[in-house]
Design a protein around this motif. Structure first.
Motif, PDB file in Angstrom:
ATOM      1  N   ASP A 130      13.498  -9.013  12.181  1.00 20.18           N
ATOM      2  CA  ASP A 130      13.999  -9.349  13.508  1.00 20.18           C
ATOM      3  C   ASP A 130      14.573  -8.120  14.215  1.00 20.18           C
ATOM      4  O   ASP A 130      14.291  -7.883  15.383  1.00 20.18           O
ATOM      5  N   TYR A 131      15.381  -7.336  13.510  1.00 28.63           N
ATOM      6  CA  TYR A 131      16.012  -6.152  14.084  1.00 28.63           C
ATOM      7  C   TYR A 131      15.759  -4.907  13.254  1.00 28.63           C
ATOM      8  O   TYR A 131      16.528  -3.960  13.295  1.00 28.63           O
ATOM      9  N   HIS A 132      14.723  -4.882  12.447  1.00 26.06           N
ATOM     10  CA  HIS A 132      14.448  -3.719  11.612  1.00 26.06           C
ATOM     11  C   HIS A 132      12.959  -3.592  11.340  1.00 26.06           C
ATOM     12  O   HIS A 132      12.187  -4.528  11.558  1.00 26.06           O
ATOM     13  N   THR A 133      12.589  -2.398  10.885  1.00 27.75           N
ATOM     14  CA  THR A 133      11.218  -2.115  10.503  1.00 27.75           C
ATOM     15  C   THR A 133      11.252  -1.442   9.140  1.00 27.75           C
ATOM     16  O   THR A 133      12.152  -0.664   8.839  1.00 27.75           O
ATOM     17  N   VAL A 134      10.262  -1.719   8.302  1.00 26.71           N
ATOM     18  CA  VAL A 134      10.145  -1.096   6.983  1.00 26.71           C
ATOM     19  C   VAL A 134       8.714  -0.591   6.834  1.00 26.71           C
ATOM     20  O   VAL A 134       7.766  -1.267   7.225  1.00 26.71           O
ATOM     21  N   ALA A 135       8.592   0.635   6.309  1.00 24.86           N
ATOM     22  CA  ALA A 135       7.271   1.231   6.111  1.00 24.86           C
ATOM     23  C   ALA A 135       7.155   1.758   4.693  1.00 24.86           C
ATOM     24  O   ALA A 135       8.149   2.132   4.061  1.00 24.86           O
ATOM     25  N   LEU A 136       5.932   1.806   4.205  1.00 28.23           N
ATOM     26  CA  LEU A 136       5.618   2.344   2.889  1.00 28.23           C
ATOM     27  C   LEU A 136       4.682   3.528   3.089  1.00 28.23           C
ATOM     28  O   LEU A 136       3.652   3.404   3.750  1.00 28.23           O
ATOM     29  N   LYS A 147       4.675  -0.159  -4.386  1.00 25.81           N
ATOM     30  CA  LYS A 147       3.279  -0.378  -4.010  1.00 25.81           C
ATOM     31  C   LYS A 147       3.103  -1.444  -2.933  1.00 25.81           C
ATOM     32  O   LYS A 147       2.040  -1.543  -2.336  1.00 25.81           O
ATOM     33  N   SER A 148       4.165  -2.248  -2.676  1.00 24.85           N
ATOM     34  CA  SER A 148       4.037  -3.325  -1.705  1.00 24.85           C
ATOM     35  C   SER A 148       5.395  -3.621  -1.068  1.00 24.85           C
ATOM     36  O   SER A 148       6.419  -3.573  -1.753  1.00 24.85           O
ATOM     37  N   ILE A 149       5.392  -3.921   0.225  1.00 24.51           N
ATOM     38  CA  ILE A 149       6.626  -4.244   0.955  1.00 24.51           C
ATOM     39  C   ILE A 149       6.428  -5.498   1.792  1.00 24.51           C
ATOM     40  O   ILE A 149       5.303  -5.856   2.142  1.00 24.51           O
ATOM     41  N   ALA A 150       7.549  -6.146   2.121  1.00 27.50           N
ATOM     42  CA  ALA A 150       7.542  -7.284   3.038  1.00 27.50           C
ATOM     43  C   ALA A 150       8.902  -7.332   3.717  1.00 27.50           C
ATOM     44  O   ALA A 150       9.894  -6.823   3.186  1.00 27.50           O
ATOM     45  N   ALA A 151       8.955  -7.955   4.878  1.00 31.19           N
ATOM     46  CA  ALA A 151      10.213  -8.092   5.613  1.00 31.19           C
ATOM     47  C   ALA A 151      10.373  -9.528   6.074  1.00 31.19           C
ATOM     48  O   ALA A 151       9.418 -10.157   6.534  1.00 31.19           O
ATOM     49  N   GLY A 152      11.603 -10.035   5.935  1.00 31.66           N
ATOM     50  CA  GLY A 152      11.973 -11.307   6.520  1.00 31.66           C
ATOM     51  C   GLY A 152      12.785 -11.015   7.769  1.00 31.66           C
ATOM     52  O   GLY A 152      12.899  -9.864   8.194  1.00 31.66           O
ATOM     53  N   LEU A 153      13.379 -12.046   8.335  1.00 39.13           N
ATOM     54  CA  LEU A 153      14.171 -11.818   9.546  1.00 39.13           C
ATOM     55  C   LEU A 153      15.255 -10.773   9.338  1.00 39.13           C
ATOM     56  O   LEU A 153      15.429  -9.877  10.158  1.00 39.13           O
ATOM     57  N   GLU A 166       5.279  -1.252 -11.510  1.00 36.58           N
ATOM     58  CA  GLU A 166       5.383  -2.030 -12.751  1.00 36.58           C
ATOM     59  C   GLU A 166       5.471  -3.527 -12.456  1.00 36.58           C
ATOM     60  O   GLU A 166       5.812  -4.317 -13.333  1.00 36.58           O
ATOM     61  N   ASN A 167       5.235  -3.902 -11.189  1.00 33.02           N
ATOM     62  CA  ASN A 167       5.298  -5.293 -10.710  1.00 33.02           C
ATOM     63  C   ASN A 167       6.698  -5.888 -10.763  1.00 33.02           C
ATOM     64  O   ASN A 167       6.853  -7.102 -10.881  1.00 33.02           O
ATOM     65  N   GLN A 168       7.723  -5.034 -10.681  1.00 29.55           N
ATOM     66  CA  GLN A 168       9.104  -5.500 -10.577  1.00 29.55           C
ATOM     67  C   GLN A 168       9.433  -5.678  -9.096  1.00 29.55           C
ATOM     68  O   GLN A 168       9.016  -4.871  -8.260  1.00 29.55           O
ATOM     69  N   MET A 169      10.193  -6.720  -8.784  1.00 22.84           N
ATOM     70  CA  MET A 169      10.541  -7.016  -7.402  1.00 22.84           C
ATOM     71  C   MET A 169      11.985  -6.617  -7.115  1.00 22.84           C
ATOM     72  O   MET A 169      12.870  -6.819  -7.952  1.00 22.84           O
ATOM     73  N   TYR A 170      12.208  -6.070  -5.923  1.00 25.86           N
ATOM     74  CA  TYR A 170      13.526  -5.660  -5.455  1.00 25.86           C
ATOM     75  C   TYR A 170      13.754  -6.275  -4.081  1.00 25.86           C
ATOM     76  O   TYR A 170      12.820  -6.410  -3.298  1.00 25.86           O
ATOM     77  N   SER A 171      15.008  -6.641  -3.795  1.00 29.14           N
ATOM     78  CA  SER A 171      15.325  -7.217  -2.486  1.00 29.14           C
ATOM     79  C   SER A 171      16.640  -6.653  -1.979  1.00 29.14           C
ATOM     80  O   SER A 171      17.473  -6.187  -2.753  1.00 29.14           O
ATOM     81  N   TRP A 172      16.829  -6.704  -0.660  1.00 26.25           N
ATOM     82  CA  TRP A 172      18.079  -6.281  -0.036  1.00 26.25           C
ATOM     83  C   TRP A 172      18.159  -6.853   1.371  1.00 26.25           C
ATOM     84  O   TRP A 172      17.175  -7.277   1.940  1.00 26.25           O
ATOM     85  N   GLY A 173      19.380  -6.903   1.911  1.00 25.46           N
ATOM     86  CA  GLY A 173      19.618  -7.432   3.247  1.00 25.46           C
ATOM     87  C   GLY A 173      20.486  -8.679   3.196  1.00 25.46           C
ATOM     88  O   GLY A 173      21.281  -8.872   2.280  1.00 25.46           O
TER      89      GLY A 173
END
Length: 176
Positions: free
Chosen positions: A66-72, A126-132, A141-148
Motif C-alpha cells: 500500500d505504501y511501500h515497494t520491494v524489489a529483488l 529467490k522470491s518476494i511478495a508484498a501485502g498491504l 533453502e526454501n525458508q520463509m521470512y516476514s516483516w511489517g
C-alpha cells in the motif's frame, strides 16, 4: 521496452523489463516510486528507478504494497522503499502504524535501500511478495521470512505483533 512483469497496487504500479530495468508510475507519496523525494513525484507514465542502474544491478522481481515497494535483484538481495511507519506512541490512523521496509526502524526511505539483515547473515533470496503493510521473502533453502505489520497473523509467526526486521517463519508442528 519489453515488459516481462507488471505489478499493480492501489496507489502505484511497477513494470520490469527483460533487461532488469525497473519502471514505476502512480502516486509518489512516501517515496514509493523510488525517485528520491516526495515532491512532484507522481508519474502518469512509467519512469525508470535510477538507483539500480547507478549501482549496476538488474532487478528480477518487484512487489508493491500500500505504501511501500520491494524489489529483488539478481544477486539475491532485497531492496525496499516507501513508508516506514508512524513514530511515537499515538497513531492517528491505525492502518498506518507500521510500514514494511525491514530496516529495523520506522524511517521512510525515498530511494531503494538494501535490506541489510539478509546480507549480514549470508542469506540469498529467490522470491518476494508484498501485502498491504508487510513483506515476505523465500531464500534459496526454501525458508520463509516476514516483516511489517502483523495484524490478523499475516506474518505467520503466531501472533499479531509487527516486526521492524525480517524474521524466519518457523515450521508449524505437523506440517512439512
Amino acid at each position: 521496452v519489453d515488459v516481462t512483469k507488471l505489478r499493480l497496487g492501489m496507489r502505484h504500479s511497477a513494470a520490469l523489463s527483460g533487461d532488469g530495468r525497473l519502471f514505476m508510475f502512480g502516486s509518489g507519496n512516501w517515496g514509493i516510486l523510488g525517485q528520491g523525494n516526495e515532491q512532484n513525484v507522481s508519474h502518469d507514465a512509467p519512469v525508470v528507478v535510477q538507483r539500480f542502474e547507478q549501482l549496476g544491478l538488474k532487478v528480477v522481481d518487484v512487489a508493491v504494497g500500500d505504501y511501500h515497494t520491494v524489489a529483488l535483484t539478481e544477486d539475491g538481495n532485497v531492496w525496499t522503499w516507501g513508508y516506514g511507519g508512524k513514530k511515537g506512541m499515538f497513531n492517528w490512523m491505525y492502518s498506518q502504524e507500521i510500514g514494511a521496509l525491514g530496516h529495523g526502524n520506522k524511517d521512510a526511505h525515498y530511494m531503494p535501500t538494501k535490506v541489510a539483515w539478509f546480507e549480514e547473515r549470508g542469506i540469498k533470496i529467490k522470491s518476494i511478495a508484498a501485502g498491504l503493510y508487510h513483506c515476505v521473502a523465500i531464500d534459496e533453502e526454501n525458508q520463509m521470512y516476514s516483516w511489517g505489520r502483523g495484524l490478523y497473523g499475516v506474518l505467520g509467526n503466531g501472533n499479531n505483533a509487527y516486526q521492524l526486521l525480517p524474521q524466519k517463519v518457523e515450521t508449524i508442528e505437523g506440517v512439512k
